[in-house]
Design an enzyme around this catalytic site. Structure first.
Site, PDB file in Angstrom:
ATOM      1  N   SER A  15      48.083 -52.145  72.388  1.00 44.83           N
ATOM      2  CA  SER A  15      47.642 -53.143  71.409  1.00 44.83           C
ATOM      3  C   SER A  15      47.909 -52.680  69.976  1.00 44.83           C
ATOM      4  O   SER A  15      47.366 -51.659  69.521  1.00 44.83           O
ATOM      5  CB  SER A  15      46.136 -53.404  71.599  1.00 44.83           C
ATOM      6  OG  SER A  15      45.596 -53.955  70.406  1.00 44.83           O
TER       7      SER A  15
HETATM    8  N1  LIG Z   1      42.700 -60.159  64.783  1.00 39.24           N
HETATM    9  C1  LIG Z   1      42.308 -59.218  65.796  1.00 39.24           C
HETATM   10  C2  LIG Z   1      43.237 -59.378  66.997  1.00 39.24           C
HETATM   11  C3  LIG Z   1      42.787 -58.544  68.168  1.00 39.24           C
HETATM   12  C4  LIG Z   1      43.593 -58.888  69.412  1.00 39.24           C
HETATM   13  O1  LIG Z   1      44.118 -60.020  69.566  1.00 39.24           O
HETATM   14  N2  LIG Z   1      43.669 -57.945  70.341  1.00 39.24           N
HETATM   15  C5  LIG Z   1      44.418 -58.204  71.567  1.00 39.24           C
HETATM   16  C6  LIG Z   1      45.385 -57.076  71.845  1.00 39.24           C
HETATM   17  S1  LIG Z   1      46.567 -56.918  70.545  1.00 39.24           S
HETATM   18  C7  LIG Z   1      43.426 -58.281  72.730  1.00 39.24           C
HETATM   19  O2  LIG Z   1      42.538 -57.462  72.839  1.00 39.24           O
HETATM   20  N3  LIG Z   1      43.592 -59.291  73.607  1.00 39.24           N
HETATM   21  C8  LIG Z   1      42.788 -59.471  74.762  1.00 39.24           C
HETATM   22  C9  LIG Z   1      42.061 -60.779  74.754  1.00 39.24           C
HETATM   23  O3  LIG Z   1      42.102 -61.495  73.736  1.00 39.24           O
HETATM   24  O4  LIG Z   1      41.456 -61.104  75.783  1.00 39.24           O
HETATM   25  C10 LIG Z   1      42.367 -57.795  65.237  1.00 39.24           C
HETATM   26  O5  LIG Z   1      43.245 -57.533  64.387  1.00 39.24           O
HETATM   27  O6  LIG Z   1      41.535 -56.965  65.612  1.00 39.24           O
END
Ligand SMILES: N[C@@H](CCC(=O)N[C@@H](CS)C(=O)NCC(=O)O)C(=O)O
Length: 216
Positions: free
Chosen positions: A12
């Site tokens: 991530s």
């Molecule tokens: N805007 C957030 C985005 C976080 C995000 O989308 N993380 C993703 C991985 S890059 C995630 O954990 N996705 C799993 C989900 O949404 O279930 C940040 O910058 O912390």
């Protein structure tokens, strides 16, 4: 100091933003892996600390914070020992903030528009319009770097670790950067950032997930 936990997943980019900020600040953190492939972000325990079910999340002695750039700012404010990585001067800080918002509202959106359909939706090529769109954003980043060593001026800041962590995944698929000489120069400089190697590992995992689905 009590242990600071960072809920993290290496592939991530957002999680690596928080990791690299912690490394730049120099504050010790304990990584807690949330395996997104196993959907661990949906466990009851994790949803309690982050209803947005994503990484990263910070737990600083019970103070819970999500959003990678908010985490980066908090760590720099609370634990930074110098005033350069997230300056207190309002104008200098505003430029760092502008770069952070440029990353989350522009670069990342365009990077995801390219990579997510390939990783998750069976897309097998990079559409020309999306490639062009992302390159327009890269030309802006290149412009920011035209007259300064780092993305927000002459000192390294959390804007560098953030944009580097965000973009290193798509760059690792072999993105053509030949039109962006300032980005190329900056990327070389980024290799001296604390946390660089850890970030690279995750960026490569992300890039492999894209590359394995791309038509040769
Ligand atoms: N805007 C957030 C985005 C976080 C995000 O989308 N993380 C993703 C991985 S890059 C995630 O954990 N996705 C799993 C989900 O949404 O279930 C940040 O910058 O912390």
């Amino acid at each position: 100091m009590s242990t600071i936990k960072l809920y993290y997943f290496p592939a991530s980019g957002a999680a690596r933003i928080a990791l690299m900020a912690a490394r730049l600040v120099g504050v010790p953190i304990q990584l807690e892996i949330v395996d997104l492939m196993k959907k661990e972000q949906y466990s009851d325990a994790y949803l309690k600390i982050n209803p947005l079910h994503c990484v990263p999340t910070l737990d600083d002695d019970g103070f819970i914070l999500s959003e990678s750039r908010a985490i980066a700012c908090y760590l720099a404010d609370k634990y930074g020992i110098n005033d350069t990585i997230y300056p207190k001067d309002p104008k200098k800080r505003a430029i760092v903030n502008q770069r952070l918002y440029f990353d989350c509202s522009n670069l990342v959106i365009k990077m995801r528009a390219i990579c997510y359909p390939i990783i998750y939706k069976g897309e097998t090529e990079i559409k020309e319009n999306l490639r062009d769109d992302f390159n327009v954003s890269l030309s802006i980043l290149d412009k920011y770097l035209e007259n300064s060593k780092w993305v927000a001026g002459e000192d390294v800041t959390i804007a560098d670790t953030t944009i580097y962590a965000s973009m290193s995944g798509i760059f690792a698929i072999g993105w053509d950067l030949s039109s962006f000489p300032n980005i190329q120069r900056w990327l070389k400089d980024c290799s001296s950032l604390p946390g660089y190697e850890e970030n690279e590992k995750g960026a490569k995992i992300f890039a492999e997930a894209v590359k394995k689905n791309l038509k040769q």
